[in-house]
Design a protein around this motif. Structure first.
Motif, PDB file in Angstrom:
ATOM      1  N   VAL A 126      64.455  -5.150 -38.942  1.00 34.86           N
ATOM      2  CA  VAL A 126      65.023  -4.197 -37.977  1.00 34.86           C
ATOM      3  C   VAL A 126      66.194  -4.817 -37.223  1.00 34.86           C
ATOM      4  N   HIS A 127      66.013  -6.011 -36.698  1.00 41.58           N
ATOM      5  CA  HIS A 127      67.057  -6.609 -35.865  1.00 41.58           C
ATOM      6  C   HIS A 127      68.244  -7.105 -36.694  1.00 41.58           C
ATOM      7  N   THR A 128      67.980  -7.563 -37.893  1.00 47.81           N
ATOM      8  CA  THR A 128      69.077  -7.922 -38.799  1.00 47.81           C
ATOM      9  C   THR A 128      69.885  -6.677 -39.174  1.00 47.81           C
ATOM     10  N   SER A 129      69.191  -5.600 -39.495  1.00 47.95           N
ATOM     11  CA  SER A 129      69.838  -4.362 -39.942  1.00 47.95           C
ATOM     12  C   SER A 129      70.727  -3.764 -38.863  1.00 47.95           C
ATOM     13  N   MET A 130      70.229  -3.723 -37.634  1.00 48.41           N
ATOM     14  CA  MET A 130      70.988  -3.059 -36.577  1.00 48.41           C
ATOM     15  C   MET A 130      72.241  -3.851 -36.205  1.00 48.41           C
ATOM     16  N   LEU A 131      72.150  -5.198 -36.214  1.00 44.49           N
ATOM     17  CA  LEU A 131      73.355  -5.991 -35.963  1.00 44.49           C
ATOM     18  C   LEU A 131      74.345  -5.836 -37.113  1.00 44.49           C
ATOM     19  N   LEU A 132      73.823  -5.795 -38.334  1.00 42.65           N
ATOM     20  CA  LEU A 132      74.672  -5.599 -39.503  1.00 42.65           C
ATOM     21  C   LEU A 132      75.397  -4.256 -39.439  1.00 42.65           C
ATOM     22  N   SER A 133      74.719  -3.231 -38.920  1.00 44.22           N
ATOM     23  CA  SER A 133      75.330  -1.902 -38.830  1.00 44.22           C
ATOM     24  C   SER A 133      76.527  -1.903 -37.872  1.00 44.22           C
TER      25      SER A 133
END
Length: 452
Positions: free
Chosen positions: A96-103
């Motif tokens: 979740v936290h990797t994905s949202m920063l990546l977005s």
């Protein structure tokens, strides 16, 4: 509180759970299309056919630029669903936290590229002089909202991974209403034309992004709760997201290249043909999203069941989703064709525009279910963790085939009917190849899991 939105995809009756997952997603996509249709209808009715052509002709080019990062959101969905199915809470948290920063990073990058290169790309597509100026303005404003769009797409992918497709539906309903109201105000009352449509779209994207972030932040006590202070890139989870997401994104982008080439070929017939094609494509979008909801269902259900080592259920997911998209595609596609002239007249009542739109619908509507089968089979493969194989199959079976078609059959017979025929043939070829790959992938996975 969040438990009521989750779906146990690994146990219990399959069909009701597939429908429970897919219907809100389908409605979300239909709402999104309705709001996009509102853009096209408002600009077509109140700003003229050239403005309609400008807005509708940008879709394939926008998709070309953004699809790589949209593919990464697919990777986030697959990774989160697999850890969720395996009941690995730490794994879900890190995804979740990797994905949202990546977005956020991806959204800023795509926004800069799209804003600075829009005019150049449109010129490469041979956009007519009466269209290119307005199309460039629309795209530049549109890309200013790309960070918000990416945040929403990644956030919604996380929610889909746990089976929650209902709250994204609510978020889209609210943001879409904002879009429609602003369309009417900015285009009709302030006479802002394509700029007004683009500003309304960007505003609605910001609204939906805010809602999805708040939703994740309020999921206290759950593995997918978002804490903005803990945003960081977890290398292992990033690699897992990229493993599925990059091939999916490359596939989407290359698909868009073939669609850009097709759009360029359509542009050679003039702005009236462009307007008819754009209106027909918008209508066909409703058929596509009804089927595509089951592509996402196949992807997510397969990912969760792979995490739970339940291969027998994956086979049932495959058969059920293929059957559903076939029925949905045939029923809705036939209905759309027979109501085609009435539907096209909503976008533009020019008889010439309607005639061009019906040429496209005659080919696409009755064969669109093959596209649904193709997407479901590709989703099953990605759910199993195979990302390169479906990319290669899709690029050869659909994209490369269409490019070859344009430079051979269409070059010999330069008609719209010939051009559109490339779609159903490419869908059939790609779906068949995906099915063969799925059969062998399941055999390989069964050996790896010891006959599970």
């Amino acid at each position: 509180m969040t438990k009521k939105y989750e779906i146990n995809m690994c146990e219990g009756p399959l069909l009701p759970k597939l429908v429970l997952f897919a219907v809100p997603l389908m409605l979300s996509s239909i709402l999104q299309l309705l709001y996009n249709a509102a853009d096209v209808i408002v600009v077509g009715r109140f700003a003229g056919s050239s403005a309609l052509a400008a807005v509708s002709s940008t879709g394939s080019l926008i998709n070309l630029i953004v699809n790589l990062f949209i593919g990464l959101s697919v990777g986030a969905n697959v990774a989160a669903a697999r850890f969720f199915g395996a009941k690995d809470e730490r794994g879900v948290h890190e995804v979740v936290h990797t994905s949202m920063l990546l977005s956020i990073i991806g959204g800023i990058a795509v926004g800069i590229i799209g804003f600075t290169c829009s005019g150049t790309f449109l010129a490469w597509m041979d956009s007519p002089p009466d269209v290119i100026g307005q199309a460039t303005l629309y795209m530049q404003i549109y890309f200013c909202g790309m960070p918000a769009s990416m945040v929403y797409n990644f956030g919604a992918s996380i929610l889909r991974a746990i089976g929650d497709t209902r709250r994204p539906l609510v978020f889209l309903a609210i943001s879409g209403a904002v879009n429609v109201v602003l369309n009417l105000i900015l285009v009709i009352f302030f006479h802002m034309g394509v700029a007004g449509v683009a500003i309304a779209t960007v505003t609605s994207q910001v609204v939906s992004a805010v809602f999805v972030v708040i939703c994740l932040m309020r999921a206290k006590g759950s593995s997918f709760c978002l804490d903005l202070k803990k945003l960081r890139i977890y290398r292992g989870k990033l690699m897992l997201i990229l493993q599925t997401g990059i091939p999916a994104g490359i596939q989407g982008s290359v698909f868009s290249i073939s669609n850009v080439l097709i759009q360029s070929s359509i542009n050679s017939f003039g702005s009236t043909a462009m307007a008819g094609n754009g209106a027909a494509a918008n209508i066909e979008g409703f058929i596509y999203v009804a089927m595509n909801a089951f592509h996402h269902a196949a992807l997510t259900f397969t990912s969760q069941n792979l995490g739970a080592h339940n291969l027998a259920r994956i086979k049932r997911v495959a058969m059920t989703c293929v059957l559903i998209v076939t029925v949905v595609g045939l029923v809705i596609g036939s209905a759309a064709y027979f109501a085609g002239e009435a539907l096209l007249s909503i976008y533009d009542d020019d008889p010439a525009v309607i005639k061009f739109g019906m040429v496209r619908m005659q080919i696409i509507c009755f064969t669109y279910f093959f596209c649904g089968i193709m997407d479901v089979m590709g989703g099953l493969m990605r759910g199993l963790g195979y990302s390169i194989m479906p990319m290669i199959v899709s690029l050869l079976g659909a994209c490369a085939f269409r490019v070859i078609w344009i430079y051979t059959f269409f070059a010999w017979n330069p008609t719209l009917m010939c051009l559109y025929t490339s779609y159903p043939i490419s869908w059939v070829l790609t779906a068949a190849a995906h099915a063969v790959c799925f059969f062998f992938a399941m055999r390989t996975m069964k050996r790896k899991l010891g006959g599970a």
